[in-house]
Design a protein around this motif. Structure first.
Motif, mmCIF file in Angstrom:
data_model
loop_
_atom_site.group_PDB
_atom_site.id
_atom_site.type_symbol
_atom_site.label_atom_id
_atom_site.label_comp_id
_atom_site.label_asym_id
_atom_site.label_seq_id
_atom_site.Cartn_x
_atom_site.Cartn_y
_atom_site.Cartn_z
ATOM 1 N N SER A 73 5.969 -2.795 0.681
ATOM 2 C CA SER A 73 5.090 -1.631 0.714
ATOM 3 C C SER A 73 4.124 -1.746 -0.458
ATOM 4 N N ARG B 268 -3.636 4.769 -3.954
ATOM 5 C CA ARG B 268 -3.042 5.743 -4.866
ATOM 6 C C ARG B 268 -4.127 6.530 -5.568
ATOM 7 N N GLY C 134 5.097 -2.240 -8.020
ATOM 8 C CA GLY C 134 6.272 -2.410 -8.865
ATOM 9 C C GLY C 134 6.404 -3.838 -9.359
ATOM 10 N N LYS D 267 2.809 -0.426 5.950
ATOM 11 C CA LYS D 267 2.734 1.017 5.751
ATOM 12 C C LYS D 267 2.901 1.682 7.110
ATOM 13 N N ASP E 173 3.877 0.353 -2.825
ATOM 14 C CA ASP E 173 4.632 0.731 -4.018
ATOM 15 C C ASP E 173 5.476 -0.431 -4.536
ATOM 16 N N GLU E 174 6.060 -1.209 -3.623
ATOM 17 C CA GLU E 174 6.845 -2.371 -4.046
ATOM 18 C C GLU E 174 5.947 -3.438 -4.667
#
Length: 269
Positions: free
Chosen positions: A81, A269, A87, A121, A83-84
């Motif tokens: 994703s 984001r 990260g 997504k 977010d991953e």
């Protein structure tokens, strides 16, 4: 199914060593430019790329294993994703920061980082671009060459803040305002795109863009059908223009995806 046909080329230009690093795969492409003004830029760039790839892979495997009870899907690429992926960028920053403070000779080392990745997504495959520093990502098609990233430099920060550039020293304008590893935490810019078959993406360090004009880059990307041929040709163009910095070029073509006539761009984001 989306995948990237990608290739990269590099040269040290008018520098003693090459402080750039890159990674090329079907779903993840990365360019990093270690800062020559700090210690061990070549260590920072290589470590950032290595850490990003490892953290990205660990995140998707761990998530998939948890979801499937330990049985991973066969013959299906595991995609992160957004977010991953972010990260993984944060982990790359942490590792460079930690190493720079654990070894005296490496103190202060840092690097840029520019990423093109296939992400998921809502069960849909998208392309994501993530950037820290002044290495850039572009999209190329018949209509033109489009810069997707914004440089994290004092010049660009001043422009966004409405500051008169004449009030700043010329030498300060090119200084980077964000890098990987220089501070304990760093904010990345990120975008997601609908993939379009036939679009070509370029990731590069500033050794290319400081030496070669956008129009020449666009022409080469259109003339060279093969990504490796295009990457090689752009490096040669930079060397012919007496590039004063390391040059790293990564060219990626979008393959095996449905045709989309009007790609949407989403700020993630």
């Amino acid at each position: 199914m989306i995948w990237l046909l990608a290739a990269q080329a590099t040269a040290k230009g008018d520098r003693v060593i090459n402080q750039d690093a890159a990674h090329v795969s079907e779903h993840l492409c990365v360019v990093a430019d270690g800062l020559g003004g700090h210690n061990a830029g070549e260590v920072a760039s290589a470590l950032a790329v290595e850490a990003l790839v490892e953290a990205r892979n660990t995140a998707v495997v761990s998530r998939e294993a948890t979801k499937s009870g330990g049985r991973l899907r066969q013959n299906v690429p595991l995609l992160p994703s957004i977010d991953e992926l972010l990260g993984a960028v944060a982990e790359a920053n942490r590792r460079v920061w930690d190493k720079s403070w654990s070894i005296v000779e490496l103190k202060g080392m840092c690097t840029t980082l520019c990423v093109l990745a296939v992400v998921e997504k809502d069960a849909k495959e998208l392309l994501a671009v993530v950037n820290i520093g002044d290495s850039r990502a572009y999209r190329c098609d018949e209509a033109g060459l489009w810069q997707l990233t914004q440089d994290h430099t004092a010049r660009q920060e001043a422009i966004k803040a409405g500051v008169d550039l004449a009030l700043l020293k010329a030498n300060d304008l090119s200084k980077l305002s964000r890098t990987v590893g220089y501070e304990e935490n760093v904010m990345a810019d990120d975008w997601m795109f609908d993939p379009v078959y036939g679009h070509r993406y370029l990731l590069c360090s500033d050794g290319l863009t400081n030496a070669v004009t956008d129009s020449t880059i666009h022409s080469v990307l259109l003339e060279c059908a093969d990504p490796q041929e295009a990457a090689n040709a752009l490096v040669v163009k930079a060397l012919d223009c007496f590039a004063a910095d390391n040059i790293t070029v990564l060219v990626a073509d979008v393959k095996e995806t449905q045709m989309i006539s009007d790609p949407k761009v989403e700020k993630a984001r």
